[in-house]
Write an enzyme that holds these catalytic residues in place. Structure first.
Site, short mmCIF file in Angstrom:
data_model
loop_
_atom_site.label_atom_id
_atom_site.label_comp_id
_atom_site.label_asym_id
_atom_site.label_seq_id
_atom_site.Cartn_x
_atom_site.Cartn_y
_atom_site.Cartn_z
N GLU A 46 -3.47 0.51 -6.29
CA GLU A 46 -2.66 -0.29 -6.75
C GLU A 46 -2.46 -0.15 -8.31
O GLU A 46 -3.52 0.34 -9.12
CB GLU A 46 -2.90 -1.80 -6.54
CG GLU A 46 -2.71 -2.13 -4.96
CD GLU A 46 -1.42 -2.27 -4.41
OE1 GLU A 46 -0.55 -1.98 -5.37
OE2 GLU A 46 -1.23 -2.50 -3.28
N CYS B 289 0.99 -1.23 -0.16
CA CYS B 289 0.04 0.09 0.04
C CYS B 289 0.72 1.48 -0.03
O CYS B 289 1.58 1.42 1.04
CB CYS B 289 -0.87 0.05 1.09
SG CYS B 289 -2.07 1.45 1.37
#
Length: 254
Positions: A106, A2
């Site tokens: 992402e 992340c």
């Protein structure tokens, strides 16, 4: 993994969700990046039955670091290894926290070789909690800086096409147990360090404008009608040679 996330839920809703007493005022953020200030929820040292709000640097700094300029930015910690890693093991035992978020990003490599950003959020787009660790670092003059990292685990099947890792999510019923560090050992909370259920998140492509930390607005979370990667301008393309400095379009604690 992340490396960017968002929190646009109002301060009032975040407070009601996590149950802390203070009412901090913070703006909606659509592109939170490493080294920027982030909100965390942790156990109140004065009243361990209650959580407290704090604003800390994203990028954990262990107390033993001499010079933060020479230390890597630890924005993530592998949950399988954190209890044994020097940078994280004390925080894993004593300083666990929750990091409120509405979603995270992402990137997936497209057929044309470019990377397409995806926003990953709950189907209802509501706020949730990353599992986090926090620490306090002090410089030679006695100035303190608090910082935090997000714990990750192996991705579930839903998110594996985007990345092999994903943040650990702490469900509402487990949040008190996660925060009560003095009442649990690493083994007691190991069952929380797992991937979210397959239907917990959904992912959809968004604008490549999110590639630049200077862009932080609501348009970043609008789904693309066409899943083909839009052409990014030179201004929006991240440099492979130059790392962003603290303050380059980012909020800074320094």
């Amino acid at each position: 993994m992340c490396g960017r996330y968002l929190l646009r839920t109002s301060p009032e809703e975040v407070r009601d969700t996590f149950g802390y007493a203070a009412q901090p005022n913070f703006p909606p953020r659509y592109n939170i990046a490493p080294t920027q200030p982030i909100p965390i929820v942790r156990e109140d040292a004065g009243d361990r039955a209650s959580p407290e709000f704090a604003l800390v640097r994203w990028g954990l700094l262990p107390p033993w670091v001499k010079d933060i300029k020479d230390f890597p930015t630890l924005i993530n910690a592998r949950s399988e290894e954190a209890a044994n890693k020097p940078a994280f093991r004390t925080a894993m035992r004593r300083r666990r926290c929750l990091i409120p978020a509405d979603g995270f990003y992402e990137w997936q490599k497209a057929e044309n070789g470019k990377k397409q950003p995806y926003l990953i959020q709950r189907p209802d787009a509501q706020v949730f909690a990353f599992a986090g660790l926090w620490e306090t670092w002090m410089d030679a003059q006695g100035n303190e800086l608090e910082s935090a990292a997000i714990l990750t685990t192996a991705a579930n099947e839903t998110l594996t096409p985007l990345h092999h890792r994903m943040p650990v999510v702490i469900e509402k019923e487990d949040r008190a147990r996660w925060l009560h560090c003095d009442e649990t050992s690493g083994d007691d909370i190991s069952d929380l360090l797992k991937a979210a259920p397959e239907d917990y998140f959904r992912a959809f492509p968004v604008s490549t404008r999110v590639n630049s930390v200077a862009n932080d607005d609501e348009s970043l979370v609008v789904p693309l009608a066409d899943e083909q990667t839009p052409a990014a301008t030179d201004k929006e393309k991240p440099s492979a040679k130059k790392k962003p400095k603290a303050g380059d379009g980012q909020m800074s604690l320094f």
